[in-house]
Design a protein around this motif. Structure first.
Motif, PDB file in Angstrom:
ATOM      1  N   MET A   1       0.824  -1.200   0.000  1.00  0.00           N
ATOM      2  CA  MET A   1       0.000   0.000   0.000  1.00  0.00           C
ATOM      3  C   MET A   1       0.864   1.258   0.000  1.00  0.00           C
ATOM      4  O   MET A   1       0.544   2.245  -0.668  1.00  0.00           O
ATOM      5  N   ALA A   2       1.951   1.224   0.769  1.00  0.00           N
ATOM      6  CA  ALA A   2       2.830   2.393   0.828  1.00  0.00           C
ATOM      7  C   ALA A   2       3.439   2.690  -0.537  1.00  0.00           C
ATOM      8  O   ALA A   2       3.523   3.855  -0.950  1.00  0.00           O
ATOM      9  N   LEU A   3       3.845   1.653  -1.257  1.00  0.00           N
ATOM     10  CA  LEU A   3       4.430   1.844  -2.580  1.00  0.00           C
ATOM     11  C   LEU A   3       3.399   2.382  -3.567  1.00  0.00           C
ATOM     12  O   LEU A   3       3.697   3.255  -4.383  1.00  0.00           O
ATOM     13  N   VAL A   4       2.184   1.847  -3.504  1.00  0.00           N
ATOM     14  CA  VAL A   4       1.111   2.335  -4.382  1.00  0.00           C
ATOM     15  C   VAL A   4       0.816   3.806  -4.092  1.00  0.00           C
ATOM     16  O   VAL A   4       0.696   4.630  -5.007  1.00  0.00           O
ATOM     17  N   ASN A   5       0.704   4.157  -2.808  1.00  0.00           N
ATOM     18  CA  ASN A   5       0.407   5.538  -2.437  1.00  0.00           C
ATOM     19  C   ASN A   5       1.537   6.485  -2.822  1.00  0.00           C
ATOM     20  O   ASN A   5       1.292   7.632  -3.218  1.00  0.00           O
ATOM     21  N   ARG A   6       2.763   6.015  -2.710  1.00  0.00           N
ATOM     22  CA  ARG A   6       3.910   6.836  -3.137  1.00  0.00           C
ATOM     23  C   ARG A   6       3.841   7.100  -4.639  1.00  0.00           C
ATOM     24  O   ARG A   6       4.048   8.235  -5.097  1.00  0.00           O
ATOM     25  N   HIS A   7       3.536   6.039  -5.406  1.00  0.00           N
ATOM     26  CA  HIS A   7       3.420   6.180  -6.858  1.00  0.00           C
ATOM     27  C   HIS A   7       2.313   7.177  -7.226  1.00  0.00           C
ATOM     28  O   HIS A   7       2.500   8.047  -8.078  1.00  0.00           O
ATOM     29  N   LEU A   8       1.149   7.052  -6.568  1.00  0.00           N
ATOM     30  CA  LEU A   8       0.024   7.934  -6.866  1.00  0.00           C
ATOM     31  C   LEU A   8       0.331   9.384  -6.489  1.00  0.00           C
ATOM     32  O   LEU A   8      -0.086  10.317  -7.179  1.00  0.00           O
ATOM     33  N   ALA A   9       1.073   9.574  -5.388  1.00  0.00           N
ATOM     34  CA  ALA A   9       1.440  10.929  -4.964  1.00  0.00           C
ATOM     35  C   ALA A   9       2.389  11.572  -5.976  1.00  0.00           C
ATOM     36  O   ALA A   9       2.218  12.742  -6.351  1.00  0.00           O
ATOM     37  N   LYS A  10       3.384  10.817  -6.440  1.00  0.00           N
ATOM     38  CA  LYS A  10       4.331  11.348  -7.423  1.00  0.00           C
ATOM     39  C   LYS A  10       3.614  11.667  -8.735  1.00  0.00           C
ATOM     40  O   LYS A  10       3.900  12.680  -9.385  1.00  0.00           O
ATOM     41  N   LYS A  11       2.676  10.800  -9.112  1.00  0.00           N
ATOM     42  CA  LYS A  11       1.910  11.040 -10.342  1.00  0.00           C
ATOM     43  C   LYS A  11       1.057  12.301 -10.205  1.00  0.00           C
ATOM     44  O   LYS A  11       0.963  13.105 -11.139  1.00  0.00           O
ATOM     45  N   ALA A 155      -5.811  11.197  13.825  1.00  0.00           N
ATOM     46  CA  ALA A 155      -5.008   9.989  14.033  1.00  0.00           C
ATOM     47  C   ALA A 155      -3.741   9.926  13.178  1.00  0.00           C
ATOM     48  O   ALA A 155      -2.674   9.556  13.682  1.00  0.00           O
ATOM     49  N   PRO A 156      -3.788  10.284  11.883  1.00  0.00           N
ATOM     50  CA  PRO A 156      -2.557  10.194  11.078  1.00  0.00           C
ATOM     51  C   PRO A 156      -1.438  11.144  11.499  1.00  0.00           C
ATOM     52  O   PRO A 156      -0.341  11.079  10.939  1.00  0.00           O
ATOM     53  N   SER A 157      -1.711  12.033  12.450  1.00  0.00           N
ATOM     54  CA  SER A 157      -0.653  12.927  12.926  1.00  0.00           C
ATOM     55  C   SER A 157       0.079  12.374  14.141  1.00  0.00           C
ATOM     56  O   SER A 157       1.059  12.970  14.602  1.00  0.00           O
ATOM     57  N   LEU A 158      -0.381  11.230  14.669  1.00  0.00           N
ATOM     58  CA  LEU A 158       0.248  10.657  15.863  1.00  0.00           C
ATOM     59  C   LEU A 158       1.658  10.170  15.549  1.00  0.00           C
ATOM     60  O   LEU A 158       1.939   9.746  14.416  1.00  0.00           O
ATOM     61  N   PRO A 159       2.571  10.204  16.533  1.00  0.00           N
ATOM     62  CA  PRO A 159       3.927   9.682  16.307  1.00  0.00           C
ATOM     63  C   PRO A 159       3.877   8.199  15.928  1.00  0.00           C
ATOM     64  O   PRO A 159       3.055   7.443  16.448  1.00  0.00           O
ATOM     65  N   LEU A 160       4.710   7.797  15.035  1.00  0.00           N
ATOM     66  CA  LEU A 160       4.899   6.428  14.562  1.00  0.00           C
ATOM     67  C   LEU A 160       3.662   5.864  13.877  1.00  0.00           C
ATOM     68  O   LEU A 160       3.662   5.660  12.666  1.00  0.00           O
ATOM     69  N   ILE A 161       2.573   5.627  14.634  1.00  0.00           N
ATOM     70  CA  ILE A 161       1.380   5.047  14.028  1.00  0.00           C
ATOM     71  C   ILE A 161       0.827   5.980  12.960  1.00  0.00           C
ATOM     72  O   ILE A 161       0.288   5.542  11.943  1.00  0.00           O
ATOM     73  N   GLY A 162       0.987   7.289  13.169  1.00  0.00           N
ATOM     74  CA  GLY A 162       0.522   8.252  12.185  1.00  0.00           C
ATOM     75  C   GLY A 162       1.270   8.131  10.871  1.00  0.00           C
ATOM     76  O   GLY A 162       0.679   8.243   9.789  1.00  0.00           O
ATOM     77  N   ASN A 163       2.587   7.912  10.934  1.00  0.00           N
ATOM     78  CA  ASN A 163       3.376   7.709   9.723  1.00  0.00           C
ATOM     79  C   ASN A 163       2.881   6.501   8.944  1.00  0.00           C
ATOM     80  O   ASN A 163       2.767   6.525   7.716  1.00  0.00           O
ATOM     81  N   ILE A 164       2.602   5.423   9.686  1.00  0.00           N
ATOM     82  CA  ILE A 164       2.132   4.199   9.040  1.00  0.00           C
ATOM     83  C   ILE A 164       0.773   4.423   8.385  1.00  0.00           C
ATOM     84  O   ILE A 164       0.550   4.066   7.225  1.00  0.00           O
ATOM     85  N   LEU A 165      -0.136   5.038   9.142  1.00  0.00           N
ATOM     86  CA  LEU A 165      -1.486   5.267   8.614  1.00  0.00           C
ATOM     87  C   LEU A 165      -1.468   6.175   7.386  1.00  0.00           C
ATOM     88  O   LEU A 165      -2.136   5.901   6.387  1.00  0.00           O
ATOM     89  N   SER A 166      -0.718   7.281   7.466  1.00  0.00           N
ATOM     90  CA  SER A 166      -0.754   8.263   6.375  1.00  0.00           C
ATOM     91  C   SER A 166      -0.148   7.717   5.086  1.00  0.00           C
ATOM     92  O   SER A 166      -0.487   8.200   3.997  1.00  0.00           O
ATOM     93  N   HIS A 167       0.716   6.706   5.194  1.00  0.00           N
ATOM     94  CA  HIS A 167       1.330   6.144   3.993  1.00  0.00           C
ATOM     95  C   HIS A 167       0.641   4.873   3.507  1.00  0.00           C
ATOM     96  O   HIS A 167       0.965   4.369   2.423  1.00  0.00           O
ATOM     97  N   THR A 168      -0.299   4.354   4.283  1.00  0.00           N
ATOM     98  CA  THR A 168      -0.931   3.087   3.889  1.00  0.00           C
ATOM     99  C   THR A 168      -2.455   3.203   3.833  1.00  0.00           C
ATOM    100  O   THR A 168      -3.033   3.419   2.787  1.00  0.00           O
ATOM    101  N   LEU A 169      -3.110   3.082   4.978  1.00  0.00           N
ATOM    102  CA  LEU A 169      -4.571   2.999   5.005  1.00  0.00           C
ATOM    103  C   LEU A 169      -5.278   4.328   4.728  1.00  0.00           C
ATOM    104  O   LEU A 169      -6.304   4.367   4.036  1.00  0.00           O
ATOM    105  N   SER A 170      -4.766   5.412   5.287  1.00  0.00           N
ATOM    106  CA  SER A 170      -5.497   6.684   5.231  1.00  0.00           C
ATOM    107  C   SER A 170      -5.801   7.158   3.810  1.00  0.00           C
ATOM    108  O   SER A 170      -6.936   7.573   3.529  1.00  0.00           O
ATOM    109  N   PRO A 171      -4.832   7.120   2.868  1.00  0.00           N
ATOM    110  CA  PRO A 171      -5.183   7.544   1.506  1.00  0.00           C
ATOM    111  C   PRO A 171      -6.255   6.656   0.874  1.00  0.00           C
ATOM    112  O   PRO A 171      -7.138   7.159   0.160  1.00  0.00           O
ATOM    113  N   MET A 172      -6.190   5.345   1.133  1.00  0.00           N
ATOM    114  CA  MET A 172      -7.185   4.423   0.573  1.00  0.00           C
ATOM    115  C   MET A 172      -8.571   4.701   1.148  1.00  0.00           C
ATOM    116  O   MET A 172      -9.568   4.760   0.423  1.00  0.00           O
ATOM    117  N   ILE A 173      -8.624   4.883   2.463  1.00  0.00           N
ATOM    118  CA  ILE A 173      -9.908   5.179   3.115  1.00  0.00           C
ATOM    119  C   ILE A 173     -10.459   6.510   2.620  1.00  0.00           C
ATOM    120  O   ILE A 173     -11.656   6.650   2.335  1.00  0.00           O
TER     121      ILE A 173
END
Length: 302
Positions: A1-11, A155-173
């Motif tokens: 998910m992180a790789l897909v979101n990175r690709h979509l952000a760059k695009k 939630a995506p602004s929280l330390p550590l878990i926020g990084n994970i969420l913002s790069h994986t689930l949050s964009p999809m949701i």
């Protein structure tokens, strides 16, 4: 998910290159668009948004017939940076924008802030009253209230878990619930066709989702901090809000603010919701002209 979101952000960034110029302010890359000539008018967008909100609404082109319009991507939105060594409160953003305006040769301006941008506009006027000759506050949140939705959005602004969420689930949701979010912010109106020009994929990048979450987390504490300072605003103030805002209760926010600022004017826009810059563009332009006239009258009297 992180790789897909990175690709979509760059695009998204390739598909939507910066439309304006980049100003470096104390190491922060700040993107802005400038149109027209005349007295300076500064436009500050809301949380999760960017310059293209005002552009697609038609407000920039409308205002540029009369004003020198300067519109910033606030830190973390659009093409502006949001360094993590700073907590980007309204005060911090006001300081950044003041320095940016100094670099552009602007020492006196009318300022319009929409939603979270209204808090930045208030902070700018309180910290630098000589800079702000008039203030238009649209669909703002000014007093702390119980907002469980805001806590969840942070939630995506929280330390550590926020990084994970913002790069994986949050964009999809966010993609999945985008139609529901649009229905809420535009309700009771339908989303106008012109808003199709807004670059949705830019707003769904992990970096911008994290910036949005951080501002959601700051919303209540900053309202608590500012709640007793509004009477210190001495410049002309026009408050404008949609009567049927589904996001913010305008009676406990805009109407209360009007009672706390003696010289303010309050325009309720019947049949409109939170996104009045999009659905009631002419009325917002009238509010800008109203506050400009009041500022000129005040200056002439002095």
């Amino acid at each position: 998910m992180a790789l897909v979101n990175r690709h979509l952000a760059k695009k998204a960034e390739r598909d939507n290159p910066a439309a304006g110029r980049i100003l470096n302010v104390n190491g922060v890359r700040l993107h802005f668009v400038e149109r027209g000539s005349g007295e300076p008018l500064i436009l500050l967008h809301g949380n999760g948004s960017m310059i293209e909100d005002f552009q697609s609404s038609g407000l920039i082109d409308l205002a540029a017939k009369q004003f020198r319009v300067i519109v910033f991507d606030r830190p973390g939105f659009g093409h502006s940076d949001r360094p993590r060594n700073v907590i980007w409160t309204p005060d911090a953003q006001a300081e950044l924008i003041k320095q940016a305006l100094a670099g552009l040769g602007v020492s006196n301006a009318v300022v319009l802030g929409h939603s979270w941008g209204a808090s930045v506009g208030v902070a700018l006027a309180l910290k630098f009253p000589d800079l702000v000759r008039g203030l238009v506050l649209a669909s703002g949140y000014y007093y702390p209230t119980a907002r469980p939705d805001v806590i969840a959005m942070g939630a995506p602004s929280l330390p550590l878990i926020g990084n994970i969420l913002s790069h994986t689930l949050s964009p999809m949701i966010s993609r999945a619930i985008w139609p529901l979010m649009m229905a809420k912010i535009f309700g009771p109106r339908s989303m106008p066709e012109k808003f199709a020009a807004f670059p949705k994929e830019m707003a769904l990048r992990p970096s911008q989702i994290r910036a949005s979450a951080a501002e959601s987390a700051l919303m209540i504490p900053d309202a608590f901090k500012l709640r007793n300072q509004y009477a210190n605003l001495k410049m002309p103030v026009v408050i404008i809000a949609g009567q049927d805002d589904h996001l913010i209760d305008i009676d406990t926010q805009s109407a209360r603010l009007h009672s706390d600022i003696p010289q303010s004017k309050f325009h309720r826009i019947a049949g409109h919701g939170h996104m009045i810059q999009q659905t009631a563009t002419d009325q917002v332009m009238s509010a800008i002209q109203d506050v400009t006239r009041s500022a000129s009258q005040l200056e002439a009297a002095e």
